[in-house]
Design an enzyme around this catalytic site. Structure first.
Site, PDB file in Angstrom:
ATOM      1  N   CYS A   1       0.826  -1.204   0.000  1.00  0.00           N
ATOM      2  CA  CYS A   1       0.000   0.000   0.000  1.00  0.00           C
ATOM      3  C   CYS A   1       0.868   1.266   0.000  1.00  0.00           C
ATOM      4  O   CYS A   1       1.474   1.572  -1.020  1.00  0.00           O
ATOM      5  CB  CYS A   1      -0.975  -0.066   1.167  1.00  0.00           C
ATOM      6  SG  CYS A   1      -2.417   0.964   0.908  1.00  0.00           S
TER       7      CYS A   1
ATOM      8  N   GLU B   1      -0.460  -8.528   5.301  1.00  0.00           N
ATOM      9  CA  GLU B   1      -0.012  -8.601   6.703  1.00  0.00           C
ATOM     10  C   GLU B   1      -1.163  -8.519   7.697  1.00  0.00           C
ATOM     11  O   GLU B   1      -0.970  -8.808   8.872  1.00  0.00           O
ATOM     12  CB  GLU B   1       1.035  -7.503   6.989  1.00  0.00           C
ATOM     13  CG  GLU B   1       0.515  -6.063   7.057  1.00  0.00           C
ATOM     14  CD  GLU B   1       0.294  -5.395   5.689  1.00  0.00           C
ATOM     15  OE1 GLU B   1       0.339  -6.094   4.655  1.00  0.00           O
ATOM     16  OE2 GLU B   1       0.058  -4.173   5.676  1.00  0.00           O
TER      17      GLU B   1
ATOM     18  N   HIS C   1      -3.064  -5.405   1.744  1.00  0.00           N
ATOM     19  CA  HIS C   1      -2.324  -5.653   2.988  1.00  0.00           C
ATOM     20  C   HIS C   1      -2.354  -7.119   3.416  1.00  0.00           C
ATOM     21  O   HIS C   1      -3.113  -7.471   4.324  1.00  0.00           O
ATOM     22  CB  HIS C   1      -2.966  -4.852   4.122  1.00  0.00           C
ATOM     23  CG  HIS C   1      -2.858  -3.373   3.987  1.00  0.00           C
ATOM     24  ND1 HIS C   1      -1.797  -2.650   4.482  1.00  0.00           N
ATOM     25  CD2 HIS C   1      -3.689  -2.480   3.410  1.00  0.00           C
ATOM     26  CE1 HIS C   1      -1.987  -1.370   4.228  1.00  0.00           C
ATOM     27  NE2 HIS C   1      -3.123  -1.233   3.575  1.00  0.00           N
TER      28      HIS C   1
HETATM   29  N1  GLN Z   1      -3.448   6.336   1.132  1.00  0.00           N
HETATM   30  C1  GLN Z   1      -2.205   5.969   1.743  1.00  0.00           C
HETATM   31  C2  GLN Z   1      -1.028   6.714   1.112  1.00  0.00           C
HETATM   32  O1  GLN Z   1      -1.182   7.519   0.261  1.00  0.00           O
HETATM   33  C3  GLN Z   1      -1.960   4.488   1.669  1.00  0.00           C
HETATM   34  C4  GLN Z   1      -2.929   3.746   2.539  1.00  0.00           C
HETATM   35  C5  GLN Z   1      -2.392   2.504   3.157  1.00  0.00           C
HETATM   36  O2  GLN Z   1      -1.186   2.266   3.217  1.00  0.00           O
HETATM   37  N2  GLN Z   1      -3.296   1.708   3.683  1.00  0.00           N
HETATM   38  O3  GLN Z   1       0.064   6.471   1.484  1.00  0.00           O
END
Ligand code: GLN
Length: 200
Positions: free
Chosen positions: A84, A181, A179
């Site tokens: 992410c 994890e 994710h």
């Molecule tokens: N929106 C977040 C970002 O721009 C990422 C979200 C996340 O890691 N769950 O970093």
């Protein structure tokens, strides 16, 4: 020769879901440390960039003098896995970053931050991931980015049913929009650890 010792890996611990990655990697018998300082990179053979807020991790990496050492480690071939926000940080180019937001780069992709908009900013789905086969990956997306363009050097390894790419690999680098994890899905972390074993 591939090492049979426990892989020594770090989780970048400036912000984000660090604990979840530490637990996932320890469950796979890796030796895991938290990484906040440049010298801590010397003690590991692979680095996880957690989920969180990529613009915050970017800023903190500069104030902790971690940005250049992370880029140097990546250029020297250190395997890295970003989930992410971590995927955003590994992308060569991003869209919808905040003003001045930078990435460490490495993945030949263009990633759009917060690509699902505020209406559906979190959702879960089962994803087919051909490199893993069955069962599908139960994927949790939280204000997730999308890989909007996959360059020649990168390979898409998972996509939503409509074709939008959510996981990519490029040599020892791996990135997922979602994710693993947080769901007990171990196969991406195993893939990362395989790259670490192969590189160390
Ligand atoms: N929106 C977040 C970002 O721009 C990422 C979200 C996340 O890691 N769950 O970093």
């Amino acid at each position: 020769m591939v090492s049979t010792a426990r892989p020594r890996v770090g989780v970048l611990a400036l912000q984000g879901d660090v604990r979840e990655h530490v637990a996932a990697l320890r469950a796979l018998d890796a030796e895991v440390s938290l990484v906040r300082r440049p010298e801590e990179l010397a003690a590991i053979d692979g680095l996880v960039l957690p989920g969180g807020e990529s613009s915050v991790i970017d800023k903190l990496s500069r104030s902790f003098a971690m940005r250049e050492p992370i880029i140097a480690a990546r250029e020297a071939g250190m395997p890295m896995y970003g989930t992410c926000a971590g995927l955003i940080l590994l992308a060569d180019r991003i869209r919808d970053g905040i003003t001045g937001q930078q990435t460490f780069g490495g993945l030949d992709v263009i990633v759009r931050r917060n690509a699902f908009g505020s209406q559906v900013d979190s959702f879960e789905t089962d994803l087919e991931v051909p490199v893993f086969g069955e069962p599908p990956v139960h994927a949790v997306f939280i204000r997730a980015p999308l890989v909007e363009q996959v360059g020649e050097r990168a390979e898409a390894i998972a996509a939503l049913p409509d074709g939008r790419v959510v996981a990519v690999r490029q040599g020892p680098l791996l990135g997922t929009s979602f994710h693993p994890e947080v769901t007990g899905e171990t196969r991406f972390h195993e893939l990362f650890l395989e790259a670490v074993r192969a590189a160390s």
